[in-house]
Each structure stands twice: as structure tokens, then as C-alpha cells.
Design a protein around this motif. Structure first.
Motif, PDB file in Angstrom:
ATOM      1  N   ASP A 141      11.558  -5.208  -8.499  1.00  0.00           N
ATOM      2  CA  ASP A 141      10.587  -4.203  -8.074  1.00  0.00           C
ATOM      3  C   ASP A 141      11.187  -3.584  -6.811  1.00  0.00           C
ATOM      4  O   ASP A 141      11.092  -4.157  -5.733  1.00  0.00           O
ATOM      5  CB  ASP A 141       9.226  -4.837  -7.784  1.00  0.00           C
ATOM      6  N   PRO A 142      11.896  -2.449  -6.957  1.00  0.00           N
ATOM      7  CA  PRO A 142      12.678  -1.919  -5.838  1.00  0.00           C
ATOM      8  C   PRO A 142      11.812  -1.336  -4.737  1.00  0.00           C
ATOM      9  O   PRO A 142      10.777  -0.732  -4.990  1.00  0.00           O
ATOM     10  CB  PRO A 142      13.519  -0.823  -6.502  1.00  0.00           C
ATOM     11  N   GLY A 143      12.247  -1.551  -3.531  1.00  0.00           N
ATOM     12  CA  GLY A 143      11.583  -0.982  -2.368  1.00  0.00           C
ATOM     13  C   GLY A 143      12.481  -1.145  -1.167  1.00  0.00           C
ATOM     14  O   GLY A 143      13.279  -2.091  -1.102  1.00  0.00           O
ATOM     15  N   LEU A 144      12.376  -0.244  -0.236  1.00  0.00           N
ATOM     16  CA  LEU A 144      13.224  -0.287   0.949  1.00  0.00           C
ATOM     17  C   LEU A 144      12.652  -1.210   2.015  1.00  0.00           C
ATOM     18  O   LEU A 144      13.388  -1.905   2.699  1.00  0.00           O
ATOM     19  CB  LEU A 144      13.407   1.131   1.500  1.00  0.00           C
ATOM     20  N   THR A 145      11.336  -1.259   2.137  1.00  0.00           N
ATOM     21  CA  THR A 145      10.718  -2.165   3.107  1.00  0.00           C
ATOM     22  C   THR A 145      10.624  -3.567   2.535  1.00  0.00           C
ATOM     23  O   THR A 145      10.897  -4.551   3.210  1.00  0.00           O
ATOM     24  CB  THR A 145       9.321  -1.647   3.511  1.00  0.00           C
ATOM     25  N   ARG A 146      10.252  -3.648   1.260  1.00  0.00           N
ATOM     26  CA  ARG A 146      10.149  -4.952   0.576  1.00  0.00           C
ATOM     27  C   ARG A 146      10.616  -4.774  -0.862  1.00  0.00           C
ATOM     28  O   ARG A 146      10.108  -3.925  -1.581  1.00  0.00           O
ATOM     29  CB  ARG A 146       8.706  -5.445   0.628  1.00  0.00           C
ATOM     30  N   CYS A 147      11.581  -5.581  -1.271  1.00  0.00           N
ATOM     31  CA  CYS A 147      12.152  -5.515  -2.615  1.00  0.00           C
ATOM     32  C   CYS A 147      11.939  -6.869  -3.279  1.00  0.00           C
ATOM     33  O   CYS A 147      12.492  -7.878  -2.840  1.00  0.00           O
ATOM     34  CB  CYS A 147      13.642  -5.185  -2.530  1.00  0.00           C
ATOM     35  N   GLY A 148      11.122  -6.885  -4.336  1.00  0.00           N
ATOM     36  CA  GLY A 148      10.850  -8.126  -5.044  1.00  0.00           C
ATOM     37  C   GLY A 148      11.878  -8.376  -6.130  1.00  0.00           C
ATOM     38  O   GLY A 148      12.402  -7.446  -6.721  1.00  0.00           O
TER      39      GLY A 148
END
Length: 175
Positions: free
Chosen positions: A8-15
């Protein structure tokens, strides 16, 4: 069973979540600070994902497709991490598949409009976990891996299988 890495891509939090069959092998998340240089943020998360790939050697990487939101900054962060993951998949010669949020929800909860709580609970039940993975990005990454696992096995009704084939064909055309 082959390992599937869901992200689950994200720059602040990537799961991330690794599954084999319907067993969770490893899961968690990586973070970066908004005060860091964007190059360092993307690089740090990419390095962390690369270590997961090197350690576990998944047979498939599954990622949630970027969809337009009102928050352009959030979409850009997701796109940047997605691009880094595509480069890692290329470097390690691992197939990469994209799934829309509604595709993931349908595969995991049986409803393409399920809310986060429903998806998280179904991830917990499907993988027989004692607790719901937190934060939600981790449960979402595991849900993406479950979706990829089900799609790879051709599970579902005839109509669902035809829909999946059409979605895959559209993904190839759209990139």
C-alpha cells in the motif's frame, strides 16, 4: 506456496505484507518525515522495500493502483513510491500487478465499497491473525496480497473471472 508481496504505497507511511497461500509471513510499514528532502524520503522507503525483496524473494509484487484524490500531494507521494517499486520489480525481475482499491475490497470483503474496518477485519479473519494489523496501511497491503493471490488462482465466478481478464487487458493498455 509462492510468496506474494502486497504494498500500500505512501510517502509518509508505506504498508507491506507478505503472504504464502493464506498465511501471513511478514508485514509492517515504513515511514518518512515530511520535513525530509523528497529524494531522501523516496530513497529510504525504496531501500526498505528492497531489503524485504532481497530477504524474502517474492514471486509476485502486488500494488494498489494510484487513484485521483482531492489531495494532489498525497497522490504524488503514492505515485513516487509506486515508481520506486516498479524499478525494484524490474531490477529483481519480479512480475508486478496493479489492483484498484475497489478490486481489493471486492476480493477481500466481497464488496467493492467495503470500508476500511470491514477490509481490516476480513484480512484478520482470512489470514487467521489474532489482531487486526495496524496501522490501516498494513492491513491494506495484506489485502492487496490476498487479492493478488485470489486473482492468480482464478478464483471467483465465471463473471468475476471475465471481469478480471478484462481489467488485466485494460491495465496492459493503460500502463
Amino acid at each position: 506456496m509462492e510468496l506474494i508481496l502486497g504494498v500500500d504505497p505512501g510517502l509518509t507511511r508505506c504498508g507491506f505484507g507478505l503472504i504464502s497461500g493464506l498465511t501471513a509471513v511478514d508485514y509492517g510499514h515504513f515511514t518518512s518525515s515530511p520535513t525530509q528532502d523528497p529524494r531522501d524520503r523516496v530513497g529510504s522507503i525504496a531501500d526498505s522495500l528492497d531489503r524485504i525483496i532481497e530477504t524474502h524473494k517474492p514471486a509476485l509484487i502486488a500494488i494498489e493502483r494510484v487513484f485521483a484524490q482531492a489531495n494532489l500531494r498525497s497522490v504524488m507521494g503514492v505515485a513516487q513510491i509506486s515508481g520506486a517499486l516498479m524499478a525494484l520489480a524490474f531490477r529483481h525481475d519480479i512480475p508486478l500487478e496493479f489492483f484498484t482499491p475497489s478490486e481489493v475490497k471486492l476480493a477481500v470483503a466481497g464488496n467493492g465499497r467495503a470500508d476500511k474496518a470491514q477490509v481490516s477485519e476480513m484480512v484478520r479473519r482470512t489470514l487467521n491473525l489474532e489482531e487486526t494489523p495496524k496501522p490501516a496501511d498494513v492491513a491494506d497491503a495484506l489485502a492487496v496480497a490476498i487479492c493478488a493471490s485470489k486473482r492468480a488462482k482464478g478464483l471467483g465466478t465465471n463473471a468475476q473471472q471475465k471481469w478480471v481478464a478484462a481489467a488485466k487487458s485494460a491495465n496492459r493498455r493503460l500502463g
